[in-house]
Design a protein around this motif. Structure first.
Motif, PDB file in Angstrom:
ATOM      1  N   GLY A 198       0.826  -1.201   0.000  1.00 22.08           N
ATOM      2  CA  GLY A 198       0.000   0.000   0.000  1.00 22.08           C
ATOM      3  C   GLY A 198       0.859   1.248   0.000  1.00 22.08           C
ATOM      4  O   GLY A 198       1.993   1.246   0.474  1.00 22.08           O
ATOM      5  N   SER A 370     -20.611   0.291  -9.355  1.00 25.93           N
ATOM      6  CA  SER A 370     -20.402   0.715  -7.973  1.00 25.93           C
ATOM      7  C   SER A 370     -21.433   0.125  -7.014  1.00 25.93           C
ATOM      8  O   SER A 370     -21.210   0.092  -5.802  1.00 25.93           O
ATOM      9  CB  SER A 370     -20.432   2.247  -7.887  1.00 25.93           C
ATOM     10  OG  SER A 370     -21.664   2.740  -8.393  1.00 25.93           O
ATOM     11  N   ARG A 382     -15.585  -2.480 -12.176  1.00 24.72           N
ATOM     12  CA  ARG A 382     -14.693  -3.046 -11.158  1.00 24.72           C
ATOM     13  C   ARG A 382     -14.569  -4.559 -11.348  1.00 24.72           C
ATOM     14  O   ARG A 382     -15.556  -5.244 -11.614  1.00 24.72           O
ATOM     15  CB  ARG A 382     -15.228  -2.746  -9.757  1.00 24.72           C
ATOM     16  CG  ARG A 382     -15.351  -1.259  -9.449  1.00 24.72           C
ATOM     17  CD  ARG A 382     -15.770  -1.039  -8.004  1.00 24.72           C
ATOM     18  NE  ARG A 382     -17.071  -1.639  -7.723  1.00 24.72           N
ATOM     19  CZ  ARG A 382     -17.480  -2.021  -6.513  1.00 24.72           C
ATOM     20  NH1 ARG A 382     -16.673  -1.899  -5.473  1.00 24.72           N
ATOM     21  NH2 ARG A 382     -18.696  -2.520  -6.346  1.00 24.72           N
ATOM     22  N   LYS A 399     -10.725  -2.919   6.312  1.00 27.71           N
ATOM     23  CA  LYS A 399     -10.165  -3.190   4.983  1.00 27.71           C
ATOM     24  C   LYS A 399     -10.775  -4.452   4.386  1.00 27.71           C
ATOM     25  O   LYS A 399     -10.953  -4.543   3.162  1.00 27.71           O
ATOM     26  CB  LYS A 399      -8.638  -3.323   5.061  1.00 27.71           C
ATOM     27  CG  LYS A 399      -7.926  -2.037   5.478  1.00 27.71           C
ATOM     28  CD  LYS A 399      -8.167  -0.927   4.477  1.00 27.71           C
ATOM     29  CE  LYS A 399      -7.438   0.351   4.851  1.00 27.71           C
ATOM     30  NZ  LYS A 399      -7.747   1.469   3.923  1.00 27.71           N
ATOM     31  N   GLU A 402     -13.881  -3.573   2.733  1.00 25.93           N
ATOM     32  CA  GLU A 402     -13.665  -2.887   1.455  1.00 25.93           C
ATOM     33  C   GLU A 402     -13.336  -3.878   0.342  1.00 25.93           C
ATOM     34  O   GLU A 402     -13.765  -3.713  -0.795  1.00 25.93           O
ATOM     35  CB  GLU A 402     -12.516  -1.877   1.577  1.00 25.93           C
ATOM     36  CG  GLU A 402     -12.841  -0.646   2.416  1.00 25.93           C
ATOM     37  CD  GLU A 402     -11.625   0.265   2.545  1.00 25.93           C
ATOM     38  OE1 GLU A 402     -10.620   0.050   1.807  1.00 25.93           O
ATOM     39  OE2 GLU A 402     -11.656   1.182   3.380  1.00 25.93           O
ATOM     40  N   TYR A 403     -12.564  -4.914   0.673  1.00 22.79           N
ATOM     41  CA  TYR A 403     -12.062  -5.832  -0.359  1.00 22.79           C
ATOM     42  C   TYR A 403     -13.078  -6.894  -0.737  1.00 22.79           C
ATOM     43  O   TYR A 403     -13.107  -7.356  -1.887  1.00 22.79           O
ATOM     44  CB  TYR A 403     -10.757  -6.492   0.100  1.00 22.79           C
ATOM     45  CG  TYR A 403      -9.900  -7.006  -1.046  1.00 22.79           C
ATOM     46  CD1 TYR A 403      -8.912  -6.194  -1.598  1.00 22.79           C
ATOM     47  CD2 TYR A 403     -10.080  -8.272  -1.587  1.00 22.79           C
ATOM     48  CE1 TYR A 403      -8.127  -6.644  -2.645  1.00 22.79           C
ATOM     49  CE2 TYR A 403      -9.304  -8.726  -2.638  1.00 22.79           C
ATOM     50  CZ  TYR A 403      -8.329  -7.915  -3.169  1.00 22.79           C
ATOM     51  OH  TYR A 403      -7.565  -8.355  -4.224  1.00 22.79           O
ATOM     52  N   THR A 411     -10.732  -6.364  -6.503  1.00 27.54           N
ATOM     53  CA  THR A 411      -9.277  -6.185  -6.552  1.00 27.54           C
ATOM     54  C   THR A 411      -8.808  -4.740  -6.611  1.00 27.54           C
ATOM     55  O   THR A 411      -7.632  -4.466  -6.387  1.00 27.54           O
ATOM     56  CB  THR A 411      -8.691  -6.917  -7.777  1.00 27.54           C
ATOM     57  OG1 THR A 411      -9.138  -6.244  -8.970  1.00 27.54           O
ATOM     58  CG2 THR A 411      -9.142  -8.366  -7.816  1.00 27.54           C
ATOM     59  N   GLY A 412      -9.714  -3.811  -6.952  1.00 28.59           N
ATOM     60  CA  GLY A 412      -9.285  -2.422  -7.119  1.00 28.59           C
ATOM     61  C   GLY A 412      -8.873  -2.099  -8.537  1.00 28.59           C
ATOM     62  O   GLY A 412      -8.396  -0.999  -8.816  1.00 28.59           O
ATOM     63  N   ASP A 413      -9.059  -3.053  -9.456  1.00 22.70           N
ATOM     64  CA  ASP A 413      -8.707  -2.843 -10.856  1.00 22.70           C
ATOM     65  C   ASP A 413      -9.956  -2.559 -11.684  1.00 22.70           C
ATOM     66  O   ASP A 413     -11.023  -3.115 -11.420  1.00 22.70           O
ATOM     67  CB  ASP A 413      -8.008  -4.081 -11.431  1.00 22.70           C
ATOM     68  CG  ASP A 413      -6.727  -4.409 -10.693  1.00 22.70           C
ATOM     69  OD1 ASP A 413      -5.734  -3.707 -10.914  1.00 22.70           O
ATOM     70  OD2 ASP A 413      -6.738  -5.352  -9.881  1.00 22.70           O
ATOM     71  N   ARG A 428      -5.875   0.778 -12.857  1.00 24.17           N
ATOM     72  CA  ARG A 428      -6.103   0.602 -11.436  1.00 24.17           C
ATOM     73  C   ARG A 428      -7.205   1.576 -11.055  1.00 24.17           C
ATOM     74  O   ARG A 428      -7.351   2.640 -11.647  1.00 24.17           O
ATOM     75  CB  ARG A 428      -4.838   0.948 -10.643  1.00 24.17           C
ATOM     76  CG  ARG A 428      -3.796  -0.133 -10.625  1.00 24.17           C
ATOM     77  CD  ARG A 428      -4.212  -1.325  -9.807  1.00 24.17           C
ATOM     78  NE  ARG A 428      -4.477  -0.999  -8.408  1.00 24.17           N
ATOM     79  CZ  ARG A 428      -4.991  -1.856  -7.523  1.00 24.17           C
ATOM     80  NH1 ARG A 428      -5.308  -3.070  -7.900  1.00 24.17           N
ATOM     81  NH2 ARG A 428      -5.206  -1.492  -6.282  1.00 24.17           N
ATOM     82  N   GLY A 429      -7.985   1.223 -10.065  1.00 24.17           N
ATOM     83  CA  GLY A 429      -9.079   2.097  -9.657  1.00 24.17           C
ATOM     84  C   GLY A 429      -8.607   3.506  -9.357  1.00 24.17           C
ATOM     85  O   GLY A 429      -9.274   4.485  -9.694  1.00 24.17           O
ATOM     86  N   ASP A 430      -7.422   3.615  -8.744  1.00 27.88           N
ATOM     87  CA  ASP A 430      -6.909   4.940  -8.401  1.00 27.88           C
ATOM     88  C   ASP A 430      -6.083   5.559  -9.531  1.00 27.88           C
ATOM     89  O   ASP A 430      -5.536   6.643  -9.377  1.00 27.88           O
ATOM     90  CB  ASP A 430      -6.087   4.890  -7.108  1.00 27.88           C
ATOM     91  CG  ASP A 430      -5.006   3.811  -7.135  1.00 27.88           C
ATOM     92  OD1 ASP A 430      -4.818   3.183  -8.200  1.00 27.88           O
ATOM     93  OD2 ASP A 430      -4.353   3.596  -6.106  1.00 27.88           O
TER      94      ASP A 430
END
Length: 529
Positions: A198, A370, A382, A399, A402-403, A411-413, A428-430
């Protein structure tokens, strides 16, 4: 009955209602007895079945057979229990570059009933202390070449540290028996803890069971590699990274093959190893495949049959350039520390260049919005995955929530899935850039830029902008740095608009000599932001 004397890991697992749902566990290859120590299958069985003289680990300097690894792991297990006071369930920090002794220590810790916490060699003392305090690590085994940072660590949890490479560990090993009775673990006892990389806050601890370790050996290798005992594996990812652990230790040893370890891998050393030691399977990151492509004609790589890329998405240009140079197809894949290893990939029969691939045997995946609803094909969303492994964060309920959503690992991808079930990486999500209402994936822009004749490497990030919300900003490494100029920036921008969707063009271009990267070759985009 207490299966571990130290129950820290068990007591800090997320409750069952917060863990993901599992699928495919009813298949015979993913079923295990209640009591299971994964080292029995990975190492000890080779001795029992008279394969002890087979080559197991090679380096440029040495060769170990399965018997050598077995005996050294057993002696280290005795040291851990007899001299260092390890009790079952203790976490043991393992700190080393990729070498045979690190592998022996990895097996020894699990043989003795400990839990492995392997780390990247370049971690500093402050980061090591965070790991030790988070996981309440009581023991550490460290390569003496990394002793400087280790000696700076001060933690009330750490009781014993032992060093190898002309250290106390080898001295203590000399008098120990070469046999050891493996700890009688449960299949669903924690065997290893992987820390996620992270960028902010405390790192997250991901727990994996003995059965998880064996399950991944049945999944990706059989789907994509078809290993045999004659295969020789190599690669660049550190063993502290689960991509490296699987590709360079677990997979070859599960199938009775051998591995070639390189402590400080470079493109030239990888190619030298492939040529001199007849490597057949190579794992490395996209950045390394790109550099290797420029040097491959200087070496004989005719033994190589499987090329695997992971860590970050594989640009189509890198795939195509390698294929043009070698006629070998790079197998792309996406995995996660939370999932232990790769869960979407291809094999040589079903590769669609540019796509990451399909959900491999043992996993299923879908694209959701979402609200958790599945989206239409070819629409970005997502990535949600479930299968034979899943996220189990220790002591981080917020966490875990969230996951894991509705039993699926998120996965955040950002991906899209086409009508043929192939998954295509978007961002990546971010790393998603929202500019003037358009969703722009950083990797999409990078993939186009990499086809420009003057560009060697690039990384794209979003910059805050009052008018557009965000601007697409490209950090570019040129093949010839002397060409850097405002005129070239304008030329690249005009070229981009001609060859790709115009609104995605980089409004800001920054020429740089080097891009920040992790030890595993991932570009650290957060540093550029």
């Amino acid at each position: 009955m207490k299966y571990y004397e130290d129950n820290f890991a068990h007591n800090n697992l997320p409750s069952l209602d917060l863990q993901p749902e599992y699928s495919f566990l009813d298949l015979p290859q993913f079923q295990h007895p209640e009591m299971l120590n994964c080292v029995d299958k990975l190492l000890d069985n080779h001795i029992k079945e008279s394969r002890g003289n087979n080559t197991c680990i090679r380096t440029f300097e040495t060769t170990w057979t399965y018997q050598d690894l077995y005996e050294k792991a057993n002696q280290i297990a005795h040291v851990l229990v007899d001299d260092l006071g390890l009790v079952s369930g203790n976490r043991v920090l393992l700190r080393s570059a990729n070498n045979p002794m690190m592998v022996a220590c990895w097996f020894a810790i699990i043989k003795a009933g400990g839990i492995v916490v392997a780390t990247m060699p370049l971690l500093r003392s402050k980061e090591i202390k965070i790991f030790i305090d988070c996981a309440e690590i009581s023991h550490a085994i460290c390569d003496s070449e990394l002793s400087e940072e280790m000696n700076l660590v001060k933690s009330d949890y750490l009781k014993k540290t032992s060093y190898f490479r002309n250290g106390d560990l080898e001295t203590l090993m000399q008098s120990k028996p070469k046999t050891f009775t493996n700890y009688h673990s449960k299949a669903d006892s924690v065997a290893l803890i992987g820390f996620t990389s992270g960028t902010t806050g405390l790192p997250k601890m991901t727990a994996h069971y003995h059965k998880d370790i064996l399950n991944i050996c049945e999944a990706f290798p059989n789907y994509a590699l078809q290993p045999t005992p004659n295969d020789v594996f190599t690669g660049s990812p550190p063993l502290g990274f689960t991509f490296g652990l699987g590709g360079l230790v677990l997979f070859p040893m599960y199938f009775g093959a051998s591995t070639f370890l390189i402590e400080k891998p470079s493109p030239d050393l990888l190619l030298q190893a492939i040529q001199d030691f007849k490597i057949t399977i190579c794992f490395t990151a996209p950045t390394a495949w790109r550099i290797i492509t420029t040097k491959v004609n200087e070496y004989d790589i005719s033994s190589l049959r499987k090329c695997i890329s992971a860590g970050e998405t594989l640009p189509l240009k890198v795939w195509q350039d390698w294929y043009d140079a070698t006629k070998l197809k790079i197998i792309d894949g996406i995995g996660a520390t939370e999932m232990l290893h790769i869960f979407i990939s291809s094999n040589e029969e079903n590769i669609k260049p540019g796509a990451t691939g399909k959900a491999i045997m043992g996993y299923e995946a879908k694209i959701i919005d979402s609200n958790g609803n599945e989206v239409p094909r070819n629409e970005s969303g997502r990535l949600a995955v479930r299968g034979i492994t899943g996220c189990k964060y220790l002591n981080r309920e917020e966490k875990q929530l969230e996951y894991v959503e509705n039993g699926w690992n998120i996965t955040g991808d950002i991906f899209r899935q086409d009508e043929d079930d192939y998954f295509w990486f978007v961002a990546r999500g971010d790393d998603m850039i929202i500019s003037s209402g358009y969703n722009i994936g950083a990797i999409e822009v990078e993939s186009v830029l990499l086809t420009h004749e003057d560009i060697l490497e690039c990384a794209v990030v979003g910059l805050p902008d009052e008018e557009r919300g965000m601007l697409v900003c490209a950090h570019i490494v040129l093949k010839d740095s002397s060409k850097a100029s405002d005129e070239l920036k304008k030329s690249i921008q005009l070229w981009f608009k001609e060859v790709a969707t115009p609104y995605k063009y980089p409004r800001e271009i920054i020429f740089t000599d080097v891009l920040p990267k992790t030890e595993t070759g991932k570009i650290q985009r957060f540093k550029l932001k």
